[in-house]
Design a protein around this motif. Structure first.
Motif: not given
Length: 293
Positions: A206-211, A217-223
């Protein structure tokens, strides 16, 4: 003919006493739950209802266990052909062709009641299945139990600490530290296990993706946040038209902010090779090399 009021489940003898012939019992109006236990089929009998009715014929100390317990607790296991039941050891163990019976000396904390069924606890089910499942499948079961609140890390550690000479306890102790409540599905658990067991860096769930303004703005399953590489599993729900549109928007946001997104589906998670190889190539393209980890 004398009429006898039947309980929800009954034996052949009780049915005969009520005037129900053997031929009628073999009709589609009735379902045989076990060797000599029947129920009238007013509505479809699903698995949970079947277990609930079967429980009425079991001893008071019985608890559904192993894959049956895991299924009741909504963990990702293949349905057991026959229900598994744990009983306190006794001089003569009931032998039934329609059940898989195990002897267990269970503490009070090793048993719980979920949705009206007496089942082994999440920690006990994890331990019981450790002797039967591959490690990656065991991690997927443990992740689901942890995510649903059926077990905690402390409770699992306590149960494994007193599991001396229990079949599967070594595997259970090896897999327990790998569990995560952040895994949202079995495929995510499998991919994480394979990557953790490889020579690649451990992925973050659940990697946080930031603008550009630092907003999530989103979360990746793994990363891997350091290398901006994400792994996404696309289940059947992603084929839904509205979900597909949300996914396109989410992946566009990720790409716009420099993330490399690897997308996997059911055909990619049959084993570790493809997942590990593609992740290695993605990380290498972003500057990772073995010495860096």
């Amino acid at each position: 003919m004398r009429t006898v009021t039947l309980p929800p489940t009954w034996t052949t003898a009780a049915a005969r006493a009520a005037g129900i012939s053997r031929a009628t019992l073999r009709s589609t109006r009735f379902v045989r739950l076990s060797h000599d236990l029947y129920v009238q089929l007013d509505d479809a009998v699903h698995q949970h209802e079947r277990l609930r009715l079967l429980a009425d014929a079991l001893p008071p100390d019985a608890a559904f266990s192993h894959a049956t317990a895991a299924e009741v607790l909504d963990a990702p296991v293949d349905p057991a052909p026959l229900p598994h039941v744990a009983l306190t050891p006794r001089r003569v163990l009931p032998q039934r062709a329609d059940l898989v019976v195990h002897t267990r000396r269970l503490a009070d904390d090793d048993v719980t009641v979920h949705r009206g069924l007496r089942v082994t606890s999440g920690a006990q089910a994890f331990l019981d299945l450790a002797g039967e499942l591959w490690p990656w499948d065991l991690v997927a079961v443990g992740d689901a139990l942890l995510r649903a609140g059926h077990v905690s890390t402390d409770r699992l550690d306590e149960r494994l600490a007193r599991a001396h000479r229990v079949r599967g306890v070594v595997r259970a102790r090896e897999c327990a530290p790998l569990l995560s409540s952040l895994a949202m599905s079995r495929p995510e658990s499998l991919m994480r296990y394979w990557l953790v067991r490889s020579d690649l860096p451990d992925p973050q769930p659940q990697v946080p993706v930031r603008d550009r303004w630092g907003r999530v703005v989103a979360h990746g399953d793994l990363g891997y946040e350091h290398w901006k590489v994400l792994l996404e599993y696309e289940g059947r729900q992603h084929a839904d038209r509205e979900q597909f549109g949300r996914d396109v928007d989410r992946y566009s946001l990720m790409a716009a902010d420099g993330w490399l997104v690897l997308r996997f589906a059911a055909g990619h998670v049959g084993g570790p090779r493809l997942v590990v190889d593609r992740t290695r190539r993605a990380l290498t393209s972003r500057g990772w090399h073995p010495a860096a980890s």
